[in-house]
Design a protein around this motif. Structure first.
Motif, PDB file in Angstrom:
ATOM      1  N   THR B  30       1.619 -11.313  -7.701  1.00  0.00           N
ATOM      2  CA  THR B  30       3.454 -11.720  -7.370  1.00  0.00           C
ATOM      3  C   THR B  30       2.603 -11.405  -5.779  1.00  0.00           C
ATOM      4  O   THR B  30       1.992 -10.943  -5.341  1.00  0.00           O
ATOM      5  CB  THR B  30       4.206 -11.546  -8.003  1.00  0.00           C
ATOM      6  OG1 THR B  30       4.445  -9.666  -7.900  1.00  0.00           O
ATOM      7  CG2 THR B  30       4.491 -11.451  -9.883  1.00  0.00           C
ATOM      8  N   LYS B  31       3.925 -11.967  -5.234  1.00  0.00           N
ATOM      9  CA  LYS B  31       3.872 -12.303  -3.343  1.00  0.00           C
ATOM     10  C   LYS B  31       5.607 -12.680  -3.009  1.00  0.00           C
ATOM     11  O   LYS B  31       5.144 -13.549  -3.045  1.00  0.00           O
ATOM     12  CB  LYS B  31       2.740 -13.061  -3.369  1.00  0.00           C
ATOM     13  CG  LYS B  31       2.267 -11.889  -1.982  1.00  0.00           C
ATOM     14  CD  LYS B  31       0.467 -13.528  -2.030  1.00  0.00           C
ATOM     15  CE  LYS B  31       0.563 -12.440  -0.751  1.00  0.00           C
ATOM     16  NZ  LYS B  31       0.891 -13.103   1.139  1.00  0.00           N
ATOM     17  N   GLN B  36       3.439  -7.917   0.829  1.00  0.00           N
ATOM     18  CA  GLN B  36       2.530  -8.321   0.430  1.00  0.00           C
ATOM     19  C   GLN B  36       2.157  -8.032  -1.267  1.00  0.00           C
ATOM     20  O   GLN B  36       3.467  -8.258  -2.178  1.00  0.00           O
ATOM     21  CB  GLN B  36       1.704  -6.373   0.183  1.00  0.00           C
ATOM     22  CG  GLN B  36       2.629  -4.871  -0.244  1.00  0.00           C
ATOM     23  CD  GLN B  36       2.834  -3.763  -0.131  1.00  0.00           C
ATOM     24  OE1 GLN B  36       2.062  -3.186  -0.170  1.00  0.00           O
ATOM     25  NE2 GLN B  36       3.713  -3.344   0.025  1.00  0.00           N
ATOM     26  N   LEU B  38       1.183  -7.955  -4.727  1.00  0.00           N
ATOM     27  CA  LEU B  38       1.687  -7.231  -6.187  1.00  0.00           C
ATOM     28  C   LEU B  38       0.651  -7.557  -7.413  1.00  0.00           C
ATOM     29  O   LEU B  38       0.782  -8.550  -7.876  1.00  0.00           O
ATOM     30  CB  LEU B  38       3.576  -6.557  -6.557  1.00  0.00           C
ATOM     31  CG  LEU B  38       4.285  -6.124  -5.158  1.00  0.00           C
ATOM     32  CD1 LEU B  38       5.708  -6.261  -6.163  1.00  0.00           C
ATOM     33  CD2 LEU B  38       3.213  -4.669  -5.063  1.00  0.00           C
ATOM     34  N   ARG B  40       1.059  -6.930 -11.280  1.00  0.00           N
ATOM     35  CA  ARG B  40       1.989  -6.079 -12.286  1.00  0.00           C
ATOM     36  C   ARG B  40       0.792  -6.447 -13.301  1.00  0.00           C
ATOM     37  O   ARG B  40      -0.123  -7.327 -14.311  1.00  0.00           O
ATOM     38  CB  ARG B  40       2.960  -7.056 -13.082  1.00  0.00           C
ATOM     39  CG  ARG B  40       3.718  -7.011 -11.839  1.00  0.00           C
ATOM     40  CD  ARG B  40       5.158  -8.096 -11.788  1.00  0.00           C
ATOM     41  NE  ARG B  40       5.638  -7.065 -13.477  1.00  0.00           N
ATOM     42  CZ  ARG B  40       7.095  -7.702 -13.848  1.00  0.00           C
ATOM     43  NH1 ARG B  40       7.763  -8.570 -12.807  1.00  0.00           N
ATOM     44  NH2 ARG B  40       7.672  -6.766 -14.686  1.00  0.00           N
ATOM     45  N   VAL B  55       2.262  -1.543 -12.024  1.00  0.00           N
ATOM     46  CA  VAL B  55       2.011  -2.504 -10.263  1.00  0.00           C
ATOM     47  C   VAL B  55       1.434  -1.999  -9.573  1.00  0.00           C
ATOM     48  O   VAL B  55       1.646  -0.925  -8.629  1.00  0.00           O
ATOM     49  CB  VAL B  55       3.474  -2.390  -9.523  1.00  0.00           C
ATOM     50  CG1 VAL B  55       3.603  -3.572  -8.766  1.00  0.00           C
ATOM     51  CG2 VAL B  55       4.445  -3.173 -11.259  1.00  0.00           C
ATOM     52  N   ARG B  57      -0.278  -2.129  -5.674  1.00  0.00           N
ATOM     53  CA  ARG B  57      -0.685  -2.621  -4.761  1.00  0.00           C
ATOM     54  C   ARG B  57      -2.045  -3.401  -4.294  1.00  0.00           C
ATOM     55  O   ARG B  57      -2.866  -2.779  -4.940  1.00  0.00           O
ATOM     56  CB  ARG B  57       0.054  -2.281  -3.889  1.00  0.00           C
ATOM     57  CG  ARG B  57       1.438  -1.829  -4.176  1.00  0.00           C
ATOM     58  CD  ARG B  57       2.436  -1.058  -2.596  1.00  0.00           C
ATOM     59  NE  ARG B  57       1.792  -0.147  -2.489  1.00  0.00           N
ATOM     60  CZ  ARG B  57       2.315   0.841  -1.472  1.00  0.00           C
ATOM     61  NH1 ARG B  57       3.442   0.889  -1.531  1.00  0.00           N
ATOM     62  NH2 ARG B  57       2.125   2.036  -2.083  1.00  0.00           N
TER      63      ARG B  57
END
Lengths: 301, 188
Positions: B30-31, B36, B38, B40, B55, B57
């Motif tokens: 995801t973004k 930034q 992520l 998951r 989660v 980064r």
């Protein structure tokens, strides 16, 4: 093949309807170069490089240079490219719709979103209700407008201030804000903390906030919009900051788009928006993954 | 030891977290809003089997879990101890019934298996796809008895019961698919 067949027909009709909407509103359709020597430096967007320059991640640099009293309303539908972005909502090559309005701010863009989405949904025969992944989304205007501050107060287990201090803003957005937003109506999430202002103007009287919104529909992030910052010195400082953040992550800084900064001197107060066409097609076709609305995914080539 | 970036995360990747081996069982990129990226992840602790959600980064890095597959021979079981021997260095290792799991249905003396180790801890047994086992108990087949249908239950030397065609008799050796637990064929 038949699922893809109906999706591709609907995808084409959606794009044709978007185009018709903007043409009827008096917008000029423009085509700007996809290969540019200096993109907007962003901490978290990586570009694909070619021997002629970078593939653009958004057509904003060139479109804002066109925007002027001669061309007060422009739009473009084009491919954009971002390195390392692949997921069920991301393709490294994807289709963006951008439009810009002179003498306008982000509230005008919210009105545009409501009018355009309603128009397109009607044109493709869906009316005022979009069914997406088991949810019904009523798209009658006006849509809900909620500020980032309000959303954190309502849905996040930690405060906005804490999230910013601990660099967990994005995490809270993904885990708590996005699932918390009302999925039965489109929602504008507005007024981002100034750290995420990017190319947007700060809010008058609230310099800690930026006049920026994200449009969510059915839980999907569909568009990102600003009241445009037209102060070249401030914009240059922000670009440098983004490049510093890149270097902190061990990434290469990007060249500063000098001609873009020069053009800001002459740019009228305006507002602009980037709207994800693939995700919009997902919503209107009920697709679960962005893969389902693409002719080919990178893995299939 | 290999170091992974968050962008290397994918289903099936085995990583070390707080000194424990985990396998990534599900994964979403995801973004949100130009922010930034992520990652998951659903992860499973390979020692305890416990599932968790994390989660990560893009700046996060991981060490690979130090896993090693060793060829072992099954020696014997006694009470709750299942004893295996490394065929290279003759080292003996004892597994618990939990660690052996369903493999117990197919373990006969001298069977060659692969055991996955995290450092010195056995995590998982891989059996050959097919093993030959003797039928130790079967009801005789009565010709024309339509009530039994086209299969009947039998018990194997490991205590495992399964359904086989009616013509399989006590004392016969049969080949069993260890992945499905199903009868394959009679063995001469």
């Amino acid at each position: 093949m038949s699922a893809l067949k109906s999706t591709l027909w609907l995808r084409a009709r959606i794009i044709q309807s978007i185009r018709r909407f903007f043409v009827e509103q008096g917008f000029l359709e423009v085509e700007t170069p996809n290969i540019i020597p200096a993109p907007v430096p962003e901490a978290h967007i990586d570009l694909l490089n070619t021997s002629y320059g970078f593939l653009h991640s958004s057509p904003e640099v060139c479109m804002k240079r066109i925007l002027s009293p001669d061309f007060p309303r422009i739009f473009q539908i084009c491919k954009c490219y971002r390195d390392g972005e692949r997921g069920h909502l991301h393709l490294p090559e994807f289709t963006l719709l951008e439009w810009y309005r002179a003498d306008a701010d982000y509230h005008d863009l919210m009105d545009d979103c409501e009018a355009m989405v309603t128009f397109v949904s009607d044109e493709v025969g869906l009316g005022n209700t979009v069914k997406y992944q088991g949810k019904e989304i009523i798209i009658d205007a006006p849509w809900k407008r909620i500020t980032v501050e309000e959303a954190f107060a309502a849905f996040s287990p930690i405060t906005l201030k804490e999230a910013l201090a601990t660099d967990r803003f994005e995490e809270m957005v993904v885990l708590h804000i996005e699932p918390g937003l009302d999925a039965s109506r489109p929602v504008f999430l507005c007024d981002y903390p100034s750290r995420f202002a990017s190319l947007s103007r700060l809010k008058e009287g609230r310099p800690d906030l930026a006049e920026r919104f994200e449009l969510y529909m059915g839980g999907l992030e569909l568009a990102n919009a600003f009241s445009e910052l037209i102060d070249p010195a401030e914009q240059e400082a922000r670009f440098s900051k983004e490049n510093e953040l890149r270097e902190e992550q061990g990434k290469k800084p990007y060249p500063i788009p000098v001609r873009f900064l020069d053009a800001l001197h002459a740019m009228p107060p305006s507002a602009g928006i980037a709207f994800g066409v693939d995700r919009f097609v997902m919503l209107l076709t009920g697709a679960e993954k962005i893969d389902d609305v693409a002719t080919f995914t990178p893995e299939e080539l | 030891m290999a170091v992974y970036q968050a962008s290397d995360l994918r289903k099936g990747l085995k990583i070390l977290i707080d000194g424990q081996p985990y396998v990534v069982t599900d994964f979403t990129f995801t973004k949100p809003g130009k922010g930034q990226a992520l990652y998951r992840c659903r992860i499973k602790n390979m020692l305890t089997g416990r599932a968790d959600e994390k989660v990560y980064r893009s700046v996060d890095t991981f060490e690979s879990a130090n896993l090693q597959e060793r060829k072992m021979q099954f020696l014997y079981s006694q009470g709750d101890e299942w004893c295996f021997m490394d065929q290279n260095n003759y080292e003996q290792v004892t597994l618990t019934p939990d660690q052996v799991g369903d493999a117990k249905n197919f373990l006969i003396d001298n069977l060659e298996v692969s055991i996955l180790f995290f450092e010195t801890t056995p995590l998982d047994i891989s059996l050959p796809n097919f093993v030959e086992l003797k039928v130790t108990r079967a009801e005789p087949w009565v010709k024309g008895d339509s009530a039994v249908g086209n299969s009947k239950p039998v018990t194997l030397e490991t205590g495992y019961t399964l359904r086989v065609p009616p013509f399989v008799e006590e004392g016969t050796k049969i080949s069993v698919d260890t992945r499905t637990g199903e009868y394959l064929t009679r063995v001469k």
